[in-house]
Write a protein that holds these residues in place. Structure first.
Motif, PDB file in Angstrom:
ATOM      1  N   CYS A   1       1.125  -0.855   0.404  1.00 47.19           N
ATOM      2  CA  CYS A   1       0.040   0.056   0.120  1.00 47.19           C
ATOM      3  C   CYS A   1       0.226   1.024  -0.118  1.00 47.19           C
ATOM      4  O   CYS A   1       0.840   2.025   0.572  1.00 47.19           O
TER       5      CYS A   1
ATOM      6  N   THR B   1      -1.143  -3.645  -3.650  1.00 51.36           N
ATOM      7  CA  THR B   1      -2.611  -2.780  -3.385  1.00 51.36           C
ATOM      8  C   THR B   1      -3.522  -3.009  -3.038  1.00 51.36           C
ATOM      9  O   THR B   1      -3.878  -4.743  -3.227  1.00 51.36           O
TER      10      THR B   1
ATOM     11  N   TYR C   1      -4.309   2.278  -6.086  1.00 54.09           N
ATOM     12  CA  TYR C   1      -3.819   1.076  -6.633  1.00 54.09           C
ATOM     13  C   TYR C   1      -3.216   1.612  -7.850  1.00 54.09           C
ATOM     14  O   TYR C   1      -2.289   1.082  -8.265  1.00 54.09           O
TER      15      TYR C   1
ATOM     16  N   GLN D   1       0.272   3.285  -8.117  1.00 52.36           N
ATOM     17  CA  GLN D   1       1.222   2.331  -8.141  1.00 52.36           C
ATOM     18  C   GLN D   1       1.733   1.321  -8.956  1.00 52.36           C
ATOM     19  O   GLN D   1       2.349   0.812  -9.505  1.00 52.36           O
TER      20      GLN D   1
END
Length: 264
Positions: free
Chosen positions: A111, A205, A214, A217
Motif C-alpha cells: 500500500c 495494493t 492502487y 502504484q
C-alpha cells in the motif's frame, strides 16, 4: 542518531521494515513478521524519527527522515538489505532505492504512497463493500471516518486487529508528526523522478484502498523492471491485517526472487 529498533537473529541479507506514518515498530512487526516467518532472515523493525520510541532529532521533512534512516543503515547493517515498508514507510523505502541504491537489494512495498499530496492521488470510485451492522462500534469516534475509507475487509475482527496495532509501541512525538504532515517538505524532492531500480520488487495494493488507491502504484511500475504488481480484493490500506495469508504468500514469493538474485 540511533533509532529505536527491534530485531531478530537470522541470516543476511537483512529485511529492514519501515512503518506507516504515526505508527511504531511494534505495529510494523505485527504487520510483517507473520509474512516473513520461516524465511530465516534477520528482521529489523525501526521507529522513524518522532515515531514510537525514537526522538524527533531531525527537522520535520521527509528528506531529513529518509537521510536519518540511511545514516542508521550505514552504521548498523551490512548493505545491501531487503527493504520493506507499508504506506509512508513504503514511500520512504522507494525513495531510499532512488537515492541510495547501494543500500537496497530488493523492495517490498505494501500500500505504498506514490505522491504525498492527497489531492494528487488516483483513488477508487467504488461503493464501499458490505459490512455487518456495527462493524465500527469498537473504534474511537475520531477514527471511524478514516477506517470507513481505509478498510476493504470490513469486519469487527479486522477493526480490532488494526486498533491493536495502532495502539502498540511507544507514543511518538505528536508535534513532530503534525509538523511533518503539514510541511511543504512532506513530499520528497524526487517524488516524481522515474529513476529505475533494477532489483526484485513486489508492490502489493488493496482494491478498496481509499487512502492511496492502487492505480498510481501500477503506473509507477515502469520504475521497476523486475517488479511484480498485485491488487487484492477485499483489502484496503491496512492490507497486512485484512489479508494476512495473501500477504504472506506474496512476501514469500518476493523473498525467493530477492534472495536468489545477484548482489547489486
Amino acid at each position: 542518531m540511533d533509532l529505536a529498533v527491534d530485531e531478530s537473529a537470522g541470516t543476511a541479507p537483512a529485511v529492514v521494515c519501515l512503518p506507516m506514518f504515526s505508527t511504531s515498530r511494534a505495529a510494523t512487526a505485527s504487520a510483517f513478521s507473520p509474512a516473513l516467518a520461516g524465511a530465516g532472515r534477520r528482521e529489523v523493525y525501526l521507529d522513524l524519527p518522532g515515531h514510537g520510541d525514537s526522538p524527533a532529532t531531525c527537522r520535520p521533512a521527509s528528506q531529513a527522515v529518509l537521510e536519518t534512516v540511511c545514516a542508521w543503515l550505514d552504521r548498523h547493517v551490512d548493505a545491501p538489505v531487503l527493504l520493506a515498508g507499508a504506506s509512508y514507510g513504503a514511500y520512504l523505502a522507494a525513495g531510499i532505492a532512488r537515492q541510495r541504491p547501494d543500500l537496497v537489494s530488493g523492495l517490498l512495498l505494501v500500500c505504498p504512497g506514490v505522491t504525498i499530496a492527497p489531492t494528487s492521488r488516483t483513488l477508487p470510485a467504488l461503493d464501499p463493500p458490505e459490512a455487518p451492522a456495527g462493524w465500527l462500534d469498537a473504534a474511537p469516534a475520531g477514527l471511524r471516518s478514516h477506517l470507513d475509507v481505509a478498510l476493504g475487509h470490513r469486519t469487527p475482527a479486522v477493526v480490532a486487529t488494526v486498533l491493536a496495532a495502532l495502539e502498540s509501541g511507544g507514543p511518538g512525538d505528536e508535534t513532530f508528526q503534525n509538523d511533518l504532515r503539514a510541511s511543504p517538505e512532506y513530499a520528497l524532492p524526487d517524488e516524481d523522478d522515474d529513476i529505475v531500480f533494477d532489483g526484485p520488487v513486489s508492490v502489493i495494493t488493496g482494491r478498496q484502498d481509499g487512502v492511496v488507491g492502487y492505480a498510481d502504484q501500477f503506473h509507477a511500475m515502469r520504475r521497476y523492471p523486475r517488479g511484480t504488481f498485485t491488487v487484492i480484493d477485499a483489502a484496503g490500506h491496512y492490507l497486512p491485517f485484512e489479508q494476512p495469508a495473501l500477504l504472506r504468500s506474496l512476501t514469500q514469493d518476493w523473498l525467493r526472487r530477492a534472495v536468489g538474485a545477484p548482489s547489486r
